[in-house]
Design an enzyme around this catalytic site. Structure first.
Site, PDB file in Angstrom:
ATOM      1  CB  CYS A 116      11.008   2.086  -0.058  1.00  9.19           C
ATOM      2  SG  CYS A 116      10.800   3.310  -1.449  1.00  9.19           S
ATOM      3  CB  CYS A 119      14.178   4.120  -1.576  1.00  8.61           C
ATOM      4  SG  CYS A 119      12.849   4.749  -0.828  1.00  8.61           S
TER       5      CYS A 119
END
Length: 196
Positions: A116, A119
């Site tokens: 991600c 993230c």
């Protein structure tokens, strides 16, 4: 103490103590020197010296320049960032929650994945935020691909990154961070201030 690079906290040039031992560290054409915690500058002077075998060799001497330095440090008691601790199982989550409950402090958990992008981009910003609250709140992260699904279900995670605040063994608030990092950090700060 030795300086290996230019220090932004050196504010005033003024140096002494020529009789004390000197530690030299190369820095371009001049050298920064540590003399019992006070900094000075030295420059190299090269000369050619004849050796006993008839060959000449180059010799480098360091000559102390007339620069004087005094240093000061800003608030160094608070770190600039704190690495988030990993939670890799239910036992570690329970232990972190129990420890926080004993100290009557909340904890913040970032639920993320290695694939991600948001993230990964958000994690260093949360580490800086953790430094702001380093005595009052502990920050953790969970990589959802490397933990048991029971842990992910306990966090009730459906989107990533998700930043949750846990207090008294329960999840109290969460921020889902699919937008700009600075907006997410503002929301996380608001969430923290609500439960501090």
């Amino acid at each position: 103490m030795a300086v290996l690079a230019a220090n932004s906290h050196l504010s005033y040039k003024d140096f002494c103590h020529a009789d004390q031992p000197v530690t030299v560290h190369p820095l371009s054409s001049s050298y920064m020197v540590s003399v019992s915690g006070v900094f000075s500058s030295m420059r190299p002077e090269e000369s050619v010296v004849a050796s006993p075998k008839g060959r000449s060799r180059r010799e480098r001497k360091f000559v102390k320049s007339g620069v004087r330095s005094r240093a000061f440090w800003q608030n160094v008691s608070r770190p600039s960032s704190i690495e988030l601790e990993a939670i890799v199982g239910l036992e570690e989550l329970d232990q972190a929650l129990k420890q926080a409950q004993d100290l009557s402090q909340p904890i913040v958990i970032e639920w993320m994945a290695a694939w991600c992008r948001k993230c990964i981009y958000l994690k260093p910003k949360l580490e800086k935020l953790a430094a702001e609250y380093h005595t009052r709140i502990k920050f953790y992260f969970v990589d959802v691909n490397n933990v048991p699904q029971a842990l992910v279900k306990r966090g009730n995670i459906s989107k990533m990154p998700t930043i949750q605040l846990w207090k008294d063994g329960e999840m109290k608030a969460e921020v889902i961070g699919g937008h700009k990092a600075w907006l997410v950090l503002d929301e996380v700060r608001e969430m923290i201030h609500k439960f501090l």
